[in-house]
Motif scaffolding. Sequence first.
Motif, PDB file in Angstrom:
ATOM      1  N   GLY A 264     -11.616  16.103  55.937  1.00 19.75           N
ATOM      2  CA  GLY A 264     -12.115  17.370  55.408  1.00 19.75           C
ATOM      3  C   GLY A 264     -12.773  17.185  54.058  1.00 19.75           C
ATOM      4  O   GLY A 264     -12.945  16.081  53.559  1.00 19.75           O
TER       5      GLY A 264
ATOM      6  N   TYR B 144     -11.078  22.124  52.228  1.00 22.56           N
ATOM      7  CA  TYR B 144     -10.543  22.282  53.575  1.00 22.56           C
ATOM      8  C   TYR B 144     -10.090  20.932  54.098  1.00 22.56           C
ATOM      9  O   TYR B 144     -10.828  19.944  54.028  1.00 22.56           O
ATOM     10  CB  TYR B 144     -11.608  22.858  54.516  1.00 22.56           C
ATOM     11  N   LYS B 145      -8.881  20.871  54.613  1.00 17.13           N
ATOM     12  CA  LYS B 145      -8.347  19.653  55.227  1.00 17.13           C
ATOM     13  C   LYS B 145      -7.791  19.996  56.592  1.00 17.13           C
ATOM     14  O   LYS B 145      -7.267  21.089  56.813  1.00 17.13           O
ATOM     15  CB  LYS B 145      -7.226  19.055  54.376  1.00 17.13           C
ATOM     16  N   ASP B 146      -7.895  19.040  57.494  1.00 19.76           N
ATOM     17  CA  ASP B 146      -7.346  19.209  58.831  1.00 19.76           C
ATOM     18  C   ASP B 146      -6.780  17.871  59.269  1.00 19.76           C
ATOM     19  O   ASP B 146      -7.276  16.805  58.878  1.00 19.76           O
ATOM     20  CB  ASP B 146      -8.445  19.670  59.799  1.00 19.76           C
ATOM     21  N   PHE B 147      -5.746  17.900  60.074  1.00 17.53           N
ATOM     22  CA  PHE B 147      -5.206  16.688  60.671  1.00 17.53           C
ATOM     23  C   PHE B 147      -5.982  16.456  61.953  1.00 17.53           C
ATOM     24  O   PHE B 147      -6.078  17.351  62.793  1.00 17.53           O
ATOM     25  CB  PHE B 147      -3.711  16.854  60.964  1.00 17.53           C
TER      26      PHE B 147
ATOM     27  N   GLY C  99      -5.386  11.148  61.096  1.00 15.35           N
ATOM     28  CA  GLY C  99      -4.944  11.526  59.758  1.00 15.35           C
ATOM     29  C   GLY C  99      -5.727  12.711  59.239  1.00 15.35           C
ATOM     30  O   GLY C  99      -6.400  13.414  59.993  1.00 15.35           O
ATOM     31  N   ASN C 100      -5.666  12.927  57.953  1.00 12.13           N
ATOM     32  CA  ASN C 100      -6.331  14.066  57.329  1.00 12.13           C
ATOM     33  C   ASN C 100      -7.813  13.786  57.127  1.00 12.13           C
ATOM     34  O   ASN C 100      -8.198  12.698  56.694  1.00 12.13           O
ATOM     35  CB  ASN C 100      -5.694  14.390  55.981  1.00 12.13           C
TER      36      ASN C 100
END
Length: 123
Positions: A104, A108-111, A101-102
């Motif tokens: 970060g 900043y967010k990343d999968f 899931g997400n």
Amino acid sequence: MLFADVRGYTKLTAGLSAAEVPTLVNRFYETASKALLSHEGLLGQIEGDNVMSLFVPGLAGSEYQAKAVEAGRSLLQAVGPGTELSLEVGVGISSGEEYVGNVGGGGYKDFAAVVTLQTLRRD
């Protein structure tokens, strides 16, 4: 999850030109991608000298763990001694619970897929 990385990457690339390094890693990515995708793995991440692949039961079927092992074997055979690439690659497979899931912070967010150390075994 399957993790694979080129062993001795820093030392290996120290003797290459700036043009040769991307050629080498792109060949590794291409070879790894073919091996992993041919066993119904999903490419989760490709970066630096490593790749990560997910083997999801809903996509790879009930034998997803065996497919991860076979994908690792295929990758090692494709890059090992006597092949065109001839790289030393380490492969680790996790079959425990992972978070997907997400992640970060700080805007900043990343999968991502995150494995706990208790489920990771490297060979």
